[in-house]
Design a protein around this motif. Structure first.
Motif, PDB file in Angstrom:
ATOM      1  N   GLU A 126       0.821  -1.221   0.000  1.00 51.43           N
ATOM      2  CA  GLU A 126       0.000   0.000   0.000  1.00 51.43           C
ATOM      3  C   GLU A 126       0.848   1.261   0.000  1.00 51.43           C
ATOM      4  N   ALA A 127       2.137   1.148   0.306  1.00 48.19           N
ATOM      5  CA  ALA A 127       3.064   2.295   0.303  1.00 48.19           C
ATOM      6  C   ALA A 127       2.565   3.424   1.191  1.00 48.19           C
ATOM      7  N   ASP A 128       1.998   3.057   2.345  1.00 48.26           N
ATOM      8  CA  ASP A 128       1.421   4.070   3.227  1.00 48.26           C
ATOM      9  C   ASP A 128       2.196   4.245   4.528  1.00 48.26           C
ATOM     10  N   ILE A 129       3.377   3.646   4.626  1.00 42.38           N
ATOM     11  CA  ILE A 129       4.214   3.789   5.814  1.00 42.38           C
ATOM     12  C   ILE A 129       5.391   4.705   5.479  1.00 42.38           C
ATOM     13  N   PRO A 130       5.618   5.772   6.223  1.00 44.03           N
ATOM     14  CA  PRO A 130       6.765   6.661   5.934  1.00 44.03           C
ATOM     15  C   PRO A 130       8.080   5.881   5.957  1.00 44.03           C
ATOM     16  N   CYS A 131       8.933   6.211   5.010  1.00 43.61           N
ATOM     17  CA  CYS A 131      10.191   5.466   4.865  1.00 43.61           C
ATOM     18  C   CYS A 131      11.343   6.416   4.595  1.00 43.61           C
ATOM     19  N   ILE A 132      12.470   6.152   5.243  1.00 42.53           N
ATOM     20  CA  ILE A 132      13.707   6.864   4.939  1.00 42.53           C
ATOM     21  C   ILE A 132      14.809   5.840   4.718  1.00 42.53           C
ATOM     22  N   GLN A 133      15.846   6.259   4.035  1.00 46.73           N
ATOM     23  CA  GLN A 133      16.980   5.379   3.732  1.00 46.73           C
ATOM     24  C   GLN A 133      18.245   5.923   4.373  1.00 46.73           C
ATOM     25  N   LEU A 134      19.021   5.011   4.938  1.00 41.10           N
ATOM     26  CA  LEU A 134      20.318   5.335   5.530  1.00 41.10           C
ATOM     27  C   LEU A 134      21.402   4.653   4.712  1.00 41.10           C
ATOM     28  N   SER A 135      22.422   5.398   4.328  1.00 41.14           N
ATOM     29  CA  SER A 135      23.499   4.836   3.508  1.00 41.14           C
ATOM     30  C   SER A 135      24.448   3.991   4.341  1.00 41.14           C
ATOM     31  N   LEU A 136      25.187   3.149   3.659  1.00 41.30           N
ATOM     32  CA  LEU A 136      26.389   2.567   4.233  1.00 41.30           C
ATOM     33  C   LEU A 136      27.477   3.629   4.256  1.00 41.30           C
ATOM     34  N   CYS A 137      28.491   3.388   5.055  1.00 38.74           N
ATOM     35  CA  CYS A 137      29.685   4.227   5.037  1.00 38.74           C
ATOM     36  C   CYS A 137      30.668   3.607   4.050  1.00 38.74           C
ATOM     37  N   SER A 138      31.232   4.403   3.175  1.00 38.93           N
ATOM     38  CA  SER A 138      32.039   3.873   2.075  1.00 38.93           C
ATOM     39  C   SER A 138      33.342   3.228   2.524  1.00 38.93           C
ATOM     40  N   ASP A 139      33.704   3.361   3.812  1.00 38.09           N
ATOM     41  CA  ASP A 139      34.899   2.641   4.264  1.00 38.09           C
ATOM     42  C   ASP A 139      34.637   1.146   4.435  1.00 38.09           C
ATOM     43  N   LEU A 140      33.357   0.748   4.457  1.00 41.49           N
ATOM     44  CA  LEU A 140      32.952  -0.663   4.576  1.00 41.49           C
ATOM     45  C   LEU A 140      33.577  -1.346   5.798  1.00 41.49           C
ATOM     46  N   ASP A 141      33.795  -0.591   6.854  1.00 40.97           N
ATOM     47  CA  ASP A 141      34.385  -1.121   8.080  1.00 40.97           C
ATOM     48  C   ASP A 141      33.279  -1.742   8.929  1.00 40.97           C
ATOM     49  N   PRO A 142      33.372  -3.036   9.242  1.00 42.95           N
ATOM     50  CA  PRO A 142      32.303  -3.655  10.037  1.00 42.95           C
ATOM     51  C   PRO A 142      32.126  -3.018  11.409  1.00 42.95           C
ATOM     52  N   VAL A 143      33.214  -2.559  12.028  1.00 43.59           N
ATOM     53  CA  VAL A 143      33.114  -1.918  13.344  1.00 43.59           C
ATOM     54  C   VAL A 143      32.281  -0.647  13.243  1.00 43.59           C
ATOM     55  N   HIS A 144      32.512   0.134  12.194  1.00 39.49           N
ATOM     56  CA  HIS A 144      31.748   1.371  12.020  1.00 39.49           C
ATOM     57  C   HIS A 144      30.257   1.078  11.836  1.00 39.49           C
ATOM     58  N   HIS A 145      29.932  -0.008  11.129  1.00 43.57           N
ATOM     59  CA  HIS A 145      28.528  -0.307  10.864  1.00 43.57           C
ATOM     60  C   HIS A 145      27.829  -0.891  12.089  1.00 43.57           C
ATOM     61  N   LEU A 146      28.556  -1.630  12.901  1.00 38.50           N
ATOM     62  CA  LEU A 146      27.996  -2.031  14.194  1.00 38.50           C
ATOM     63  C   LEU A 146      27.703  -0.801  15.051  1.00 38.50           C
ATOM     64  N   ALA A 147      28.605   0.175  15.019  1.00 44.35           N
ATOM     65  CA  ALA A 147      28.410   1.402  15.795  1.00 44.35           C
ATOM     66  C   ALA A 147      27.227   2.216  15.275  1.00 44.35           C
ATOM     67  N   MET A 148      27.042   2.236  13.961  1.00 43.98           N
ATOM     68  CA  MET A 148      25.876   2.923  13.400  1.00 43.98           C
ATOM     69  C   MET A 148      24.592   2.322  13.946  1.00 43.98           C
ATOM     70  N   GLY A 149      24.533   0.988  13.957  1.00 45.75           N
ATOM     71  CA  GLY A 149      23.341   0.341  14.492  1.00 45.75           C
ATOM     72  C   GLY A 149      23.131   0.640  15.961  1.00 45.75           C
ATOM     73  N   ALA A 150      24.217   0.584  16.743  1.00 44.93           N
ATOM     74  CA  ALA A 150      24.102   0.855  18.180  1.00 44.93           C
ATOM     75  C   ALA A 150      23.560   2.260  18.430  1.00 44.93           C
ATOM     76  N   ALA A 151      23.950   3.207  17.592  1.00 44.72           N
ATOM     77  CA  ALA A 151      23.474   4.578  17.758  1.00 44.72           C
ATOM     78  C   ALA A 151      21.974   4.690  17.541  1.00 44.72           C
ATOM     79  N   LEU A 152      21.412   3.776  16.746  1.00 46.09           N
ATOM     80  CA  LEU A 152      19.981   3.837  16.438  1.00 46.09           C
ATOM     81  C   LEU A 152      19.124   3.091  17.444  1.00 46.09           C
TER      82      LEU A 152
END
Length: 263
Positions: A126-152
């Motif tokens: 139905e496309a009736d739920i608000p949606c936003i997109q979050l990018s990856l970080c181009s360094d592709l560092d797994p530690v950084h992406h775990l930290a991104m999730g923890a921040a959320l």
């Protein structure tokens, strides 16, 4: 209630929307998951198809679609998914990331790529739920992406669904080659490692995070992921959840073993 997080394998371009037989299990699984989990008030998607120097968040109130695939039937470039954006939520995500020392940017112009609109059109047509997109970080560092999730993780106070849209197997050459005994076993071995890492109650959360940080040491890892951008959305999801997964779905997509993970 903890933030609802989902890592999904999003298949090949628009093919799941075109009735491709190699995506039948994927489509059925996404519909099943959408029926099982609580309906969200908003959705945040981390797609493998957007990398930026800083984690960047779409902030348009009415995001367009980016048809970031090539050589498909004309109908695949007429797909519509007119979901609303959520500029206020985008600003909140930026603040959450910065509060945890992760610099982040807003992008008021960028639309949603196929890693977002293809699975969402299956899950919430139905496309009736608000949606936003979050990018990856181009360094592709797994530690950084775990930290991104923890921040959320503070989003648990809201009914926000965090989706990591990638693919648990993403070796493009292998998709177009016949399986050998060795390649099939490498695919299965990495899937077994992934399931154990996400599900095992015997792992401490520190040990689970360490396994994800050192994912490239897992059996079959670099065969399944010559480049890791399709795996890292899972790291963001786990970083937000920081607990064993509630369920892992095993399925076949385009002839390869693949997974979806719900926390």
């Amino acid at each position: 209630m903890a933030i609802q997080t989902l890592f999904l394998s999003h298949g090949g371009g628009p093919m799941p929307l075109l009735g491709d037989p190699g995506h039948v299990e994927m489509v059925a699984c996404l519909r099943q998951i959408a029926e099982k989990i609580p309906r969200p008030d908003a959705i945040v998607v981390v797609s493998a198809h957007w990398e930026a120097r800083l984690p960047t968040i779409t902030a348009h109130a009415h995001p367009s679609l980016i048809y970031d695939y090539h050589g498909f039937p004309a109908e695949s470039y007429r797909v519509k998914y007119p979901c609303p954006g959520a500029p206020a939520l985008a600003g909140e995500l930026q603040s959450l990331l910065r509060h945890r020392g992760v610099d982040a940017a807003l992008d008021a112009d960028r639309g949603l790529d196929h890693g977002v609109f293809v699975p969402l059109k299956i899950m919430y047509p139905e496309a009736d739920i608000p949606c936003i997109q979050l990018s990856l970080c181009s360094d592709l560092d797994p530690v950084h992406h775990l930290a991104m999730g923890a921040a959320l993780s503070p989003l648990r106070r809201q009914k926000v669904l965090l989706i990591g849209s990638g693919f648990s197997f993403h070796n493009m050459k292998a998709f177009f080659a016949s399986d050998t005994v060795e390649s099939a076993e490498a695919n299965r071995a990495f899937e077994r490692w992934l399931h154990e890492t996400c599900l095992s109650p015997e792992l401490s959360e520190a040990a689970r995070a360490q396994r994800l940080t050192q994912w490239a040491d897992a059996p079959g890892a670099r065969f399944c992921h010559p480049r890791e951008e399709h795996l890292l959305p899972l790291h963001v999801c786990y970083g937000a959840a920081q607990r064993p997964a509630a369920e892992v779905f095993s399925l076949n997509i385009l002839g390869k073993a693949a997974s979806m993970v719900v926390w």
